[in-house]
Design a protein around this motif. Sequence first.
Motif, PDB file in Angstrom:
ATOM      1  N   MET A  56       0.852  -1.172   0.000  1.00 28.97           N
ATOM      2  CA  MET A  56       0.000   0.000   0.000  1.00 28.97           C
ATOM      3  C   MET A  56       0.897   1.233   0.000  1.00 28.97           C
ATOM      4  SD  MET A  56      -2.850   1.211   2.810  1.00 28.97           S
ATOM      5  CE  MET A  56      -1.962   0.706   4.246  1.00 28.97           C
ATOM      6  N   GLY A  57       0.697   2.107  -0.935  1.00 31.16           N
ATOM      7  CA  GLY A  57       1.433   3.363  -0.977  1.00 31.16           C
ATOM      8  C   GLY A  57       0.912   4.316   0.067  1.00 31.16           C
ATOM      9  N   LEU A  58       1.695   5.318   0.380  1.00 30.91           N
ATOM     10  CA  LEU A  58       1.303   6.262   1.424  1.00 30.91           C
ATOM     11  C   LEU A  58       0.004   6.979   1.090  1.00 30.91           C
ATOM     12  CD1 LEU A  58       1.760   7.767   4.037  1.00 30.91           C
ATOM     13  CD2 LEU A  58       3.312   9.282   2.838  1.00 30.91           C
ATOM     14  N   PHE A  59      -0.151   7.442  -0.126  1.00 31.10           N
ATOM     15  CA  PHE A  59      -1.339   8.207  -0.476  1.00 31.10           C
ATOM     16  C   PHE A  59      -2.230   7.394  -1.405  1.00 31.10           C
ATOM     17  CE2 PHE A  59       1.874  11.395   0.626  1.00 31.10           C
ATOM     18  CZ  PHE A  59       1.221  11.959   1.713  1.00 31.10           C
ATOM     19  N   THR A  60      -2.796   6.340  -0.883  1.00 33.47           N
ATOM     20  CA  THR A  60      -3.680   5.493  -1.658  1.00 33.47           C
ATOM     21  C   THR A  60      -5.091   5.643  -1.151  1.00 33.47           C
ATOM     22  OG1 THR A  60      -3.533   3.578  -0.206  1.00 33.47           O
ATOM     23  CG2 THR A  60      -1.820   3.794  -1.889  1.00 33.47           C
ATOM     24  N   LYS A  61      -6.005   5.001  -1.849  1.00 34.90           N
ATOM     25  CA  LYS A  61      -7.407   5.049  -1.445  1.00 34.90           C
ATOM     26  C   LYS A  61      -7.631   4.392  -0.089  1.00 34.90           C
ATOM     27  CE  LYS A  61      -8.306   0.936  -4.093  1.00 34.90           C
ATOM     28  NZ  LYS A  61      -8.916   0.305  -5.179  1.00 34.90           N
ATOM     29  N   ASP A  62      -6.645   3.594   0.371  1.00 32.54           N
ATOM     30  CA  ASP A  62      -6.777   2.929   1.660  1.00 32.54           C
ATOM     31  C   ASP A  62      -6.643   3.899   2.833  1.00 32.54           C
ATOM     32  OD1 ASP A  62      -7.038   0.530   0.293  1.00 32.54           O
ATOM     33  OD2 ASP A  62      -4.879   0.144   0.364  1.00 32.54           O
ATOM     34  N   ILE A  63      -6.062   5.053   2.594  1.00 30.98           N
ATOM     35  CA  ILE A  63      -5.910   6.056   3.651  1.00 30.98           C
ATOM     36  C   ILE A  63      -6.913   7.173   3.367  1.00 30.98           C
ATOM     37  CG2 ILE A  63      -4.372   7.733   4.738  1.00 30.98           C
ATOM     38  CD1 ILE A  63      -2.039   5.878   4.035  1.00 30.98           C
ATOM     39  N   LYS A  64      -7.987   7.160   4.161  1.00 32.32           N
ATOM     40  CA  LYS A  64      -9.059   8.129   3.945  1.00 32.32           C
ATOM     41  C   LYS A  64      -9.182   9.125   5.095  1.00 32.32           C
ATOM     42  CE  LYS A  64     -11.732   4.949   1.165  1.00 32.32           C
ATOM     43  NZ  LYS A  64     -12.213   3.611   1.360  1.00 32.32           N
ATOM     44  N   THR A  65      -8.733   8.712   6.267  1.00 32.57           N
ATOM     45  CA  THR A  65      -8.922   9.543   7.458  1.00 32.57           C
ATOM     46  C   THR A  65      -7.596   9.730   8.190  1.00 32.57           C
ATOM     47  OG1 THR A  65      -9.316   7.663   8.938  1.00 32.57           O
ATOM     48  CG2 THR A  65     -11.256   8.551   7.749  1.00 32.57           C
ATOM     49  N   MET A  66      -7.599  10.651   9.125  1.00 33.64           N
ATOM     50  CA  MET A  66      -6.411  10.849   9.963  1.00 33.64           C
ATOM     51  C   MET A  66      -6.098   9.567  10.730  1.00 33.64           C
ATOM     52  SD  MET A  66      -3.951  12.745  11.138  1.00 33.64           S
ATOM     53  CE  MET A  66      -4.320  14.435  10.794  1.00 33.64           C
ATOM     54  N   ASN A  67      -7.126   8.861  11.167  1.00 33.17           N
ATOM     55  CA  ASN A  67      -6.895   7.603  11.867  1.00 33.17           C
ATOM     56  C   ASN A  67      -6.221   6.587  10.945  1.00 33.17           C
ATOM     57  OD1 ASN A  67      -7.375   5.933  14.373  1.00 33.17           O
ATOM     58  ND2 ASN A  67      -8.355   4.658  12.818  1.00 33.17           N
ATOM     59  N   ASP A  68      -6.670   6.508   9.690  1.00 34.79           N
ATOM     60  CA  ASP A  68      -6.035   5.601   8.731  1.00 34.79           C
ATOM     61  C   ASP A  68      -4.557   5.952   8.567  1.00 34.79           C
ATOM     62  OD1 ASP A  68      -8.559   4.474   8.277  1.00 34.79           O
ATOM     63  OD2 ASP A  68      -8.856   5.537   6.369  1.00 34.79           O
ATOM     64  N   LEU A  69      -4.266   7.240   8.480  1.00 30.52           N
ATOM     65  CA  LEU A  69      -2.886   7.692   8.323  1.00 30.52           C
ATOM     66  C   LEU A  69      -2.068   7.347   9.561  1.00 30.52           C
ATOM     67  CD1 LEU A  69      -0.849   9.212   6.543  1.00 30.52           C
ATOM     68  CD2 LEU A  69      -1.647  11.339   7.606  1.00 30.52           C
ATOM     69  N   PHE A  70      -2.630   7.580  10.724  1.00 31.96           N
ATOM     70  CA  PHE A  70      -1.963   7.251  11.984  1.00 31.96           C
ATOM     71  C   PHE A  70      -1.621   5.757  12.033  1.00 31.96           C
ATOM     72  CE2 PHE A  70      -2.321   5.759  16.437  1.00 31.96           C
ATOM     73  CZ  PHE A  70      -1.284   6.475  17.012  1.00 31.96           C
ATOM     74  N   VAL A  71      -2.601   4.915  11.718  1.00 33.40           N
ATOM     75  CA  VAL A  71      -2.389   3.468  11.774  1.00 33.40           C
ATOM     76  C   VAL A  71      -1.329   3.047  10.761  1.00 33.40           C
ATOM     77  CG1 VAL A  71      -3.477   1.214  11.342  1.00 33.40           C
ATOM     78  CG2 VAL A  71      -4.664   2.948  12.724  1.00 33.40           C
ATOM     79  N   HIS A  72      -1.405   3.596   9.550  1.00 40.07           N
ATOM     80  CA  HIS A  72      -0.419   3.234   8.530  1.00 40.07           C
ATOM     81  C   HIS A  72       0.999   3.602   8.976  1.00 40.07           C
ATOM     82  CE1 HIS A  72       1.356   2.414   4.651  1.00 40.07           C
ATOM     83  NE2 HIS A  72       1.966   3.577   4.741  1.00 40.07           N
ATOM     84  N   GLN A  73       1.168   4.795   9.508  1.00 44.44           N
ATOM     85  CA  GLN A  73       2.502   5.218   9.936  1.00 44.44           C
ATOM     86  C   GLN A  73       2.976   4.446  11.161  1.00 44.44           C
ATOM     87  OE1 GLN A  73       4.581   6.916   8.172  1.00 44.44           O
ATOM     88  NE2 GLN A  73       3.030   7.244   6.615  1.00 44.44           N
ATOM     89  N   LEU A  74       2.037   4.029  11.999  1.00 47.10           N
ATOM     90  CA  LEU A  74       2.383   3.169  13.133  1.00 47.10           C
ATOM     91  C   LEU A  74       2.921   1.832  12.624  1.00 47.10           C
ATOM     92  CD1 LEU A  74       2.163   3.368  16.245  1.00 47.10           C
ATOM     93  CD2 LEU A  74      -0.070   2.263  16.047  1.00 47.10           C
ATOM     94  N   GLN A  75       2.264   1.292  11.604  1.00 46.81           N
ATOM     95  CA  GLN A  75       2.717   0.040  10.998  1.00 46.81           C
ATOM     96  C   GLN A  75       4.069   0.217  10.310  1.00 46.81           C
ATOM     97  OE1 GLN A  75      -0.748  -0.514   8.564  1.00 46.81           O
ATOM     98  NE2 GLN A  75      -1.762  -1.834  10.066  1.00 46.81           N
ATOM     99  N   ASP A  76       4.264   1.365   9.691  1.00 47.40           N
ATOM    100  CA  ASP A  76       5.516   1.695   9.011  1.00 47.40           C
ATOM    101  C   ASP A  76       6.679   1.750  10.012  1.00 47.40           C
ATOM    102  OD1 ASP A  76       6.737   3.466   6.436  1.00 47.40           O
ATOM    103  OD2 ASP A  76       7.479   4.099   8.396  1.00 47.40           O
ATOM    104  N   ILE A  77       6.503   2.474  11.091  1.00 45.82           N
ATOM    105  CA  ILE A  77       7.607   2.619  12.051  1.00 45.82           C
ATOM    106  C   ILE A  77       7.838   1.307  12.809  1.00 45.82           C
ATOM    107  CG2 ILE A  77       6.287   3.557  14.025  1.00 45.82           C
ATOM    108  CD1 ILE A  77       9.779   4.757  12.825  1.00 45.82           C
TER     109      ILE A  77
END
Length: 168
Positions: free
Chosen positions: A1-22
């Motif tokens: 999943m890329g950073l700016f994909t349709k899977d990231i729609k909300t701030m919470n989605d972004l938070f979770v994605h970056q949590l998974q990234d780190i």
Amino acid sequence: MGLFTKDIKTMNDLFVHQLQDIYYAEQQLTKALPKMASKATDPQLKQGFLTHLDETKQHVTRLEEVFKMHGIAVKAVDCPAIDGIIKEADETAGEVADKAVLDAALINAAQAAEHYEIVRYGSLIAWAKQLGRNDCAAVLAKTLEEEKATDRKLTTLAESEVNLRAAS
């Protein structure tokens, strides 16, 4: 999943994605730090890598705690940035014959990883607060302070000893 994909729609989605990234990044660093320590010739640098390895293992545990606090499954997503930083460090270390210069290169590589982590943790803390998760932010802030402290130690070691030896 890329950073700016349709899977990231909300701030919470972004938070979770970056949590998974780190989370992925910290796991990769637990593998890279022993290798860096084995290549270092400066005793303080070698010990610093091993000390930070212990801290990094604690960072992984804290991230797992944040996942649980946030009510989501513990999961990592690939982090091409940390993979690139580690790959570059390995390639550079393989090209440096002078051990004093190698130590300077290792510090540079370690600081690249630290700066990446500092950016990620800073954003995660801000986003956690925005999401009303001050509890998560407080746990992440402990790690951010340790990352900043490691960066300062590396700078001090580079400027007071390692870079001077590498330049002579």
